[in-house]
Design a protein around this motif. Sequence first.
Motif, PDB file in Angstrom:
ATOM      1  N   PHE A  59       0.988  -1.237   0.192  1.00  0.00           N
ATOM      2  CA  PHE A  59      -0.019  -0.014   0.016  1.00  0.00           C
ATOM      3  C   PHE A  59       0.878   1.312   0.082  1.00  0.00           C
ATOM      4  CE2 PHE A  59      -3.924  -2.080   2.317  1.00  0.00           C
ATOM      5  CZ  PHE A  59      -4.277  -2.831   0.924  1.00  0.00           C
ATOM      6  N   MET A  60       0.527   2.348  -0.730  1.00  0.00           N
ATOM      7  CA  MET A  60       1.156   3.616  -0.880  1.00  0.00           C
ATOM      8  C   MET A  60       0.956   4.182   0.547  1.00  0.00           C
ATOM      9  SD  MET A  60       0.385   4.770  -4.639  1.00  0.00           S
ATOM     10  CE  MET A  60       1.491   6.357  -4.349  1.00  0.00           C
ATOM     11  N   LEU A  86      -0.025   7.218   1.858  1.00  0.00           N
ATOM     12  CA  LEU A  86      -0.819   8.292   1.563  1.00  0.00           C
ATOM     13  C   LEU A  86      -0.938   9.343   2.729  1.00  0.00           C
ATOM     14  CD1 LEU A  86      -3.241   6.525  -0.680  1.00  0.00           C
ATOM     15  CD2 LEU A  86      -1.253   7.573  -1.304  1.00  0.00           C
ATOM     16  N   GLN A 117      -7.352   2.459   0.435  1.00  0.00           N
ATOM     17  CA  GLN A 117      -6.867   1.410  -0.215  1.00  0.00           C
ATOM     18  C   GLN A 117      -7.156  -0.010   0.529  1.00  0.00           C
ATOM     19  OE1 GLN A 117      -2.300   2.219  -1.171  1.00  0.00           O
ATOM     20  NE2 GLN A 117      -2.927   3.481   0.709  1.00  0.00           N
ATOM     21  N   SER A 170      -8.579   0.916  -8.235  1.00  0.00           N
ATOM     22  CA  SER A 170      -7.233   1.051  -7.650  1.00  0.00           C
ATOM     23  C   SER A 170      -6.861   2.657  -7.821  1.00  0.00           C
ATOM     24  CB  SER A 170      -5.863   0.444  -8.296  1.00  0.00           C
ATOM     25  OG  SER A 170      -6.199  -0.781  -8.472  1.00  0.00           O
ATOM     26  N   TYR A 200      -6.179   5.013  -4.328  1.00  0.00           N
ATOM     27  CA  TYR A 200      -5.112   5.851  -4.388  1.00  0.00           C
ATOM     28  C   TYR A 200      -5.445   7.507  -4.108  1.00  0.00           C
ATOM     29  CZ  TYR A 200      -2.704   1.761  -5.490  1.00  0.00           C
ATOM     30  OH  TYR A 200      -2.268   0.458  -5.680  1.00  0.00           O
ATOM     31  N   THR A 201      -6.518   7.842  -4.408  1.00  0.00           N
ATOM     32  CA  THR A 201      -6.670   9.180  -4.572  1.00  0.00           C
ATOM     33  C   THR A 201      -7.882   9.591  -3.960  1.00  0.00           C
ATOM     34  OG1 THR A 201      -8.376   8.954  -6.678  1.00  0.00           O
ATOM     35  CG2 THR A 201      -5.812   9.290  -7.041  1.00  0.00           C
ATOM     36  N   PRO A 209       4.975   8.434  -8.574  1.00  0.00           N
ATOM     37  CA  PRO A 209       3.682   9.048  -8.595  1.00  0.00           C
ATOM     38  C   PRO A 209       3.632  10.446  -8.947  1.00  0.00           C
ATOM     39  CG  PRO A 209       4.438   7.460  -7.009  1.00  0.00           C
ATOM     40  CD  PRO A 209       5.453   7.619  -7.535  1.00  0.00           C
ATOM     41  N   SER A 248       0.885  11.066  -2.154  1.00  0.00           N
ATOM     42  CA  SER A 248       1.743  10.539  -1.479  1.00  0.00           C
ATOM     43  C   SER A 248       2.130  11.521  -0.134  1.00  0.00           C
ATOM     44  CB  SER A 248       3.058  10.475  -2.224  1.00  0.00           C
ATOM     45  OG  SER A 248       4.313  10.155  -1.253  1.00  0.00           O
ATOM     46  N   GLY A 272       6.047   3.704  -5.786  1.00  0.00           N
ATOM     47  CA  GLY A 272       4.477   3.428  -6.215  1.00  0.00           C
ATOM     48  C   GLY A 272       4.202   1.978  -5.790  1.00  0.00           C
ATOM     49  N   PRO A 273       3.120   1.697  -6.317  1.00  0.00           N
ATOM     50  CA  PRO A 273       2.170   0.515  -5.798  1.00  0.00           C
ATOM     51  C   PRO A 273       3.176  -0.733  -6.211  1.00  0.00           C
ATOM     52  CG  PRO A 273       0.863   1.772  -7.170  1.00  0.00           C
ATOM     53  CD  PRO A 273       2.139   2.597  -7.153  1.00  0.00           C
ATOM     54  N   ASN A 285      -0.870   3.849 -12.072  1.00  0.00           N
ATOM     55  CA  ASN A 285      -1.757   3.930 -10.727  1.00  0.00           C
ATOM     56  C   ASN A 285      -3.124   3.411 -10.915  1.00  0.00           C
ATOM     57  OD1 ASN A 285       0.597   4.350  -9.089  1.00  0.00           O
ATOM     58  ND2 ASN A 285      -0.123   6.450  -9.012  1.00  0.00           N
TER      59      ASN A 285
END
Length: 1011
Positions: free
Chosen positions: A285-286, A288, A335, A419, A423-424, A888, A902, A986-987, A994
């Motif tokens: 997992f990123m 974040l 995530q 996904s 992430y966003t 990213p 991130s 990144g992932p 992403n």
Amino acid sequence: MKKSPILLGRNKLFLFLYILLSPLLPQKLVAGKTFYPPQATISGTITDTEGLPLGGVNIVVESKNIGTISNMDGTYSIKAGPNDILFFSIVGFKARNVPIEGKTVINVQMEEDVTQLGEVVLNAGYYTVSEKERTGNIATIKTEVMEKQPVGNPLAAMQGHLSGVNIVQNTGVPGGGFEIEVRGRNFINGVTDPLYIVDGVPFGSQSLGSDDISRSIVYSDISPLNAINPNDIESIEVLKDADATAIYGSRGANGVVLITTKKGKVGKTRFDAHLSTSLGQVTHFMDLMDTHQYLEVRREGVSNDGLDGFLGVPRYDFYWPDITLWGQDRYTDWQKELIGGTAYRNNAQLSISGGSDCTQFLVSGSYLKETTVFPGDANYKRATVHSTISHRSNNDRFSLNLSTSYTYEDNLLPRSDLSIQAYTLAPNAPALFDKDGSLNWENNTWDNPLAGLEEKFGAKTNTILANALISYELLEDLQLRASIGYTDYSLDSYRTLPSSTRNPRFNFTPQNYSNLTTNESKRTSWIVEPQIQWKQDWSRFSMDVLLGTTFQQQATEQLVMRGTGFPNNSLIFNLTAAELVEVRSSTDSEYKYNAVFGRVNLKHMNRYILNLTGRRDGSSRFGPGKQFGNFGAVGLAWVFTEEAIFTDSSVLSFGKIRGSYGTTGSDNIGDYQFLDTYTVTGADYGGIATLSPSGIYNPDFGWEENKKLEAGLELGFFKDRVFVNASWYRNRSSNQLVGVPLAATTGFPELTGNFDATVENSGVELDFRSVNLVSDKLKWSTTFNLTVPKSKLLRYDGLETSTFADSYVIGEPLSIVKLYHSLGVNPETGQYEIEDYNGDGAISSSGDRQWIEDLAPKFYGGLGNTINWGDLTFDIFLQFKKQKAYNPIQDNAVPGYRRNASVDLFYDRWREPGDVKPFQIASSGLIPGASNESLQRRSNAAVSDASFIRIRNISMNYKVPHLVDGLDVNVYLQGQNLLTFTKYKGPDPEQTLNNRLPPLRQLTLGLKVGF
């Protein structure tokens, strides 16, 4: 001594069979008369030095070249004469010649020997060759390696194991595709896929998916290779150099992948059952921003843009509901919520095999079901039936091999990969469901990600593969054979967009929004290849000549339709209920291919080897006068350790120098490209579908050509317990077929033609294997491979004025990207600065995007270790790669936007004059031109090191001691993609987009039972 009645009866039976079958038996001239030696059934048991039975041992009657294979319990039986000699061989043990001398029971004990290069037989396509005598470069992976990996696609089992073969998995969603390159990218346009041959039948690897359906779905391609069950594969060989690939002519430019499926073996009928279950999860997992960090930079961005005064004004809440309307202390790990589930894969396979000396068979059936890590019930199902039958006449002249397989796949997935939302999405975004359990739209202030689960993507495929190989020995050294194959691949896929999945604020209804897109595609192909082979051995010289011809025809059909406007969403799967039905595209093409090929192999004293191959191809993809091309290669090898000077060497046990040069080509440009072609656009003109130009007439373009040069050195030490294979190669691809975009005023999108462009791929490959330790209970062996590739565009006349001027540079690889040069963040202004390369005072794509980054690997390979301790086997395989990739920043370079990113954007952002930070001042993203954010995302700052070392596979197998005679039980635990060591943020360092799910970590528990 008086003979028993049983013995007398048996002798009479043999005499009767001898008289009945004598016309079919080999003849020997004795004193001017024909004599037929009597035959008897020889049986026995084969064991190792510890008395353990050896299964899979090859037993050959030396004078007749007929044979069999020992059963799992070491027993065997074969017919032979009283004066014949039996030859026993198996990889890892010393071969033995045992004279029969009238005996009917012969038990054999075999001594372990790791130096049996001559016994390792490689599939080279139209012929087989021992590893010792091969002149070409052939990489191979056997079923013993593949069965230790819990994968559903054979390409996944090959990752990292073969030098010169770079394979990248596109997505962690089941049924997705792979990218494969054999020794780099050879052509500017066209696919990089090699030619796939399954049991002698060409197999199309290109997806028949449609852009109208695949756009924005979970993956952009559907790999037809998913139809091939890895558990049904005996071996995969990859042909790389000219000597190995030239016999395939125009189809071998990108390499050839030969897939050989399992066959039945001589012995009693055997039943094998294989059950396994796997658990899969996202590996990484990123890191974040949490809610506090996210809201801080959001408010800071709004303030920096001078928009503070609009906060709290209801009519502007649409721009920043995360700041003003949603809970300011709420936190959701999206995530974990959207891609943090567990994917399950259950696999069951049953096979029945066995046969006599003359006829062997195998029938297997398997069923696989795999889910995803997404919420909901999305799943992928596959059912496969595979069968083979092999028959050989008693006199060993006639043989027949039939192989068929049928695969049904049913893939039901959400239309969109979740996904990107994982992430966003803002960490304080609302709950997914209301209190009553319905989707929560939070007063229409957000797009609920789970609504996308109602947008379905479905794909059903049916794949049929059939092959017949028939051979007949006219004379002792002259054989006729024919390979006949048929493939049928059909794909029915669809995509639904119901209005219920859209935010209610848009007021979409089934009548004005809901739509269904369908794709019905089919590809059928047949091939016939008659061949004749002549072999002759003299005292010090031997010759092997092969001649053949190929007739192949392939037809492809595709119909893509879209229906829009439905009375209600429950009728969305019924096109007849749509208000408007349009044909988005329609294709009906045919491809015809004809070739003549040949091979001459000469050997002198088994140490000097010359291999000549040639092929003349004809393709319907070229215009008159350009349809035929000639390709060929020469391969040389010198086994110098056969010289007298090395006979007594205790260190160097094997040495060979080999080299090859030749040409292959390509016609992989699609059908009818030399003609004016038109495509149904789907546009409606007075109720009539319209056509638009898709190709312009050009009958003058012809074959692409790939010239391949290679040199290799193979060394074995200490009776080949240490073996090294080093290769240097250089491929130059010229006469490139390039589709050049044309101006819209021409009415055609592009012109396809040959251009004076040359691409060079070169490199060094190293393969190493060793047996480090051998004792009564313990054995430890190691494999290692390394590839160091180089690539560059040597020539492209007129490149500077062509449409590819922004993509390619002479002297640089085709894998480069041209980027802006980021100068970092100005310490005083807090804004990104971009280098004005041409000094004209403005930043433009054509003048200032001159920074070059190469995204191809600098080197890659794998390291494996196998430890056998009694009945326990432990394997670990590491994959490594040195490369750069997009990071990213390509998706988000500025803190403060309405999307999570991130945590580095929070800690390392510019806040006040004098700060030296990698990320600029926060911005809301609502003021156009407020920053160089878009330029930074396309700059060298968006590319960073993505090198990694990955624990690709770990396997532990325990062979349960025999509780019942004839019962074999194996229990195993396997792990795939377990852990990755990398600095990439990144992932996944190989899956850098992403918006796609990265490959999953999988743990598998399995059971094999055979009896």
